[in-house]
Write a protein that holds these residues in place. Structure first.
Motif, PDB file in Angstrom:
ATOM      1  N   HIS A  93       1.653  16.243  -1.526  1.00  0.00           N
ATOM      2  CA  HIS A  93       2.820  17.060  -1.194  1.00  0.00           C
ATOM      3  C   HIS A  93       2.348  18.498  -0.983  1.00  0.00           C
ATOM      4  N   PRO A  94       1.989  18.846   0.266  1.00  0.00           N
ATOM      5  CA  PRO A  94       1.381  20.147   0.540  1.00  0.00           C
ATOM      6  C   PRO A  94       2.260  21.352   0.205  1.00  0.00           C
ATOM      7  N   ARG A  95       3.549  21.258   0.413  1.00  0.00           N
ATOM      8  CA  ARG A  95       4.425  22.414   0.146  1.00  0.00           C
ATOM      9  C   ARG A  95       4.431  22.815  -1.319  1.00  0.00           C
ATOM     10  N   SER A  96       4.389  21.826  -2.187  1.00  0.00           N
ATOM     11  CA  SER A  96       4.452  22.103  -3.629  1.00  0.00           C
ATOM     12  C   SER A  96       3.091  22.033  -4.313  1.00  0.00           C
ATOM     13  N   HIS A  97       2.054  21.680  -3.557  1.00  0.00           N
ATOM     14  CA  HIS A  97       0.685  21.533  -4.094  1.00  0.00           C
ATOM     15  C   HIS A  97       0.655  20.502  -5.225  1.00  0.00           C
ATOM     16  N   ARG A  98       1.351  19.406  -4.991  1.00  0.00           N
ATOM     17  CA  ARG A  98       1.446  18.349  -5.993  1.00  0.00           C
ATOM     18  C   ARG A  98       0.918  17.044  -5.421  1.00  0.00           C
ATOM     19  N   ILE A  99       0.422  16.211  -6.328  1.00  0.00           N
ATOM     20  CA  ILE A  99      -0.017  14.863  -5.969  1.00  0.00           C
ATOM     21  C   ILE A  99       0.804  13.890  -6.809  1.00  0.00           C
ATOM     22  N   ARG A 100       1.437  12.948  -6.135  1.00  0.00           N
ATOM     23  CA  ARG A 100       2.173  11.892  -6.830  1.00  0.00           C
ATOM     24  C   ARG A 100       1.266  10.671  -6.897  1.00  0.00           C
ATOM     25  N   ILE A 101       1.136  10.131  -8.081  1.00  0.00           N
ATOM     26  CA  ILE A 101       0.342   8.925  -8.303  1.00  0.00           C
ATOM     27  C   ILE A 101       1.316   7.797  -8.589  1.00  0.00           C
ATOM     28  N   GLU A 102       1.169   6.686  -7.896  1.00  0.00           N
ATOM     29  CA  GLU A 102       1.976   5.506  -8.198  1.00  0.00           C
ATOM     30  C   GLU A 102       1.038   4.344  -8.473  1.00  0.00           C
ATOM     31  N   SER A 103       1.292   3.667  -9.580  1.00  0.00           N
ATOM     32  CA  SER A 103       0.490   2.497  -9.931  1.00  0.00           C
ATOM     33  C   SER A 103       1.379   1.270 -10.012  1.00  0.00           C
ATOM     34  N   LEU A 104       0.807   0.146  -9.647  1.00  0.00           N
ATOM     35  CA  LEU A 104       1.488  -1.140  -9.731  1.00  0.00           C
ATOM     36  C   LEU A 104       0.548  -2.106 -10.419  1.00  0.00           C
ATOM     37  N   CYS A 105       1.081  -2.817 -11.411  1.00  0.00           N
ATOM     38  CA  CYS A 105       0.319  -3.865 -12.088  1.00  0.00           C
ATOM     39  C   CYS A 105       1.118  -5.153 -12.034  1.00  0.00           C
ATOM     40  N   LYS A 106       0.377  -6.260 -11.898  1.00  0.00           N
ATOM     41  CA  LYS A 106       1.037  -7.554 -11.714  1.00  0.00           C
ATOM     42  C   LYS A 106       0.217  -8.650 -12.384  1.00  0.00           C
ATOM     43  N   LEU A 107       0.933  -9.683 -12.860  1.00  0.00           N
ATOM     44  CA  LEU A 107       0.293 -10.889 -13.383  1.00  0.00           C
ATOM     45  C   LEU A 107       1.328 -11.982 -13.535  1.00  0.00           C
ATOM     46  N   ALA A 108       0.845 -13.182 -13.806  1.00  0.00           N
ATOM     47  CA  ALA A 108       1.700 -14.278 -14.246  1.00  0.00           C
ATOM     48  C   ALA A 108       1.347 -14.457 -15.716  1.00  0.00           C
ATOM     49  N   GLY A 109       2.293 -14.154 -16.588  1.00  0.00           N
ATOM     50  CA  GLY A 109       1.963 -14.203 -18.007  1.00  0.00           C
ATOM     51  C   GLY A 109       3.176 -14.177 -18.904  1.00  0.00           C
ATOM     52  N   ARG A 110       2.922 -14.027 -20.198  1.00  0.00           N
ATOM     53  CA  ARG A 110       3.954 -14.088 -21.225  1.00  0.00           C
ATOM     54  C   ARG A 110       4.423 -12.722 -21.712  1.00  0.00           C
ATOM     55  N   THR A 111       3.774 -11.656 -21.237  1.00  0.00           N
ATOM     56  CA  THR A 111       4.172 -10.323 -21.679  1.00  0.00           C
ATOM     57  C   THR A 111       4.078  -9.367 -20.500  1.00  0.00           C
ATOM     58  N   GLY A 112       4.840  -8.296 -20.577  1.00  0.00           N
ATOM     59  CA  GLY A 112       4.955  -7.369 -19.466  1.00  0.00           C
ATOM     60  C   GLY A 112       3.726  -6.499 -19.259  1.00  0.00           C
ATOM     61  N   VAL A 113       3.724  -5.791 -18.145  1.00  0.00           N
ATOM     62  CA  VAL A 113       2.591  -4.967 -17.749  1.00  0.00           C
ATOM     63  C   VAL A 113       2.967  -3.485 -17.629  1.00  0.00           C
ATOM     64  N   GLU A 114       4.011  -3.086 -18.333  1.00  0.00           N
ATOM     65  CA  GLU A 114       4.435  -1.692 -18.279  1.00  0.00           C
ATOM     66  C   GLU A 114       3.361  -0.743 -18.784  1.00  0.00           C
ATOM     67  N   MET A 115       2.747  -1.087 -19.904  1.00  0.00           N
ATOM     68  CA  MET A 115       1.736  -0.203 -20.485  1.00  0.00           C
ATOM     69  C   MET A 115       0.520  -0.086 -19.573  1.00  0.00           C
TER      70      MET A 115
END
Length: 164
Positions: A93-115
């Motif tokens: 984001h050049p106007r604000s001199h900011r960088i946005r980071i987006e992460s995605l995690c995925k699996l087939a499993g018994r517990t979530g991947v939020e952490m």
């Protein structure tokens, strides 16, 4: 209103790892973000590939992916997970001199991947900080948060206040 309790505390209030043995396997996805604010010079150096330590965003991407895979080594009560996908992306984001980071995690499993998603975004942000601290002492890491999750008994959840 039903009484909710922290899942990582037993009846005596002692911390423990949640038993997920009886949970159903389902596709689980989590998306998180973090923002890094820099001064104009540092932002422009990153965009131009001019940081002396190397390619900041490529290094931060690898660091975020590695961090998601090692989340259970960093967060004491997290389950070790066999992630099937980890993605770390950046928006400049050049106007604000900011960088946005987006992460995605995925699996087939018994517990979530939020952490794992939060850890990926956080470590990517920390890596940007580390690679740029010599030229910018005022770097700010902010707004690390979960944006969306799906899968499991609780189903789909999305942050109501949007992504930015």
């Amino acid at each position: 209103m039903s009484q909710q309790r922290f899942t990582h505390l037993d009846e005596q209030g002692h911390a423990h790892m949640v038993d997920v043995t009886d949970k159903e396997v389902s596709e689980r996805v989590a998306i998180a973000e973090s923002w890094v604010s820099l001064n104009q010079e540092t932002f422009e150096l990153i965009a131009a590939g001019g940081i002396k330590k190397g390619d900041v965003l490529a290094t931060a991407r690898i660091a975020g992916i590695m961090a998601a895979k090692r989340c259970s080594d960093l967060i004491p009560l997290c389950h070790p997970l066999a992630l099937t996908k980890v993605k770390v992306e950046f928006e400049l984001h050049p106007r604000s001199h900011r960088i946005r980071i987006e992460s995605l995690c995925k699996l087939a499993g018994r517990t979530g991947v939020e952490m794992e998603a939060l850890t990926a975004a956080s470590v990517a942000a920390l890596t940007i900080y580390d690679m740029c601290k010599a030229v910018d002492k005022g770097i700010l890491i902010e707004s690390t948060r979960l944006l969306e999750k799906s899968g499991g008994k609780s189903g789909h959840w999305q942050r109501e206040d949007g992504r930015a």
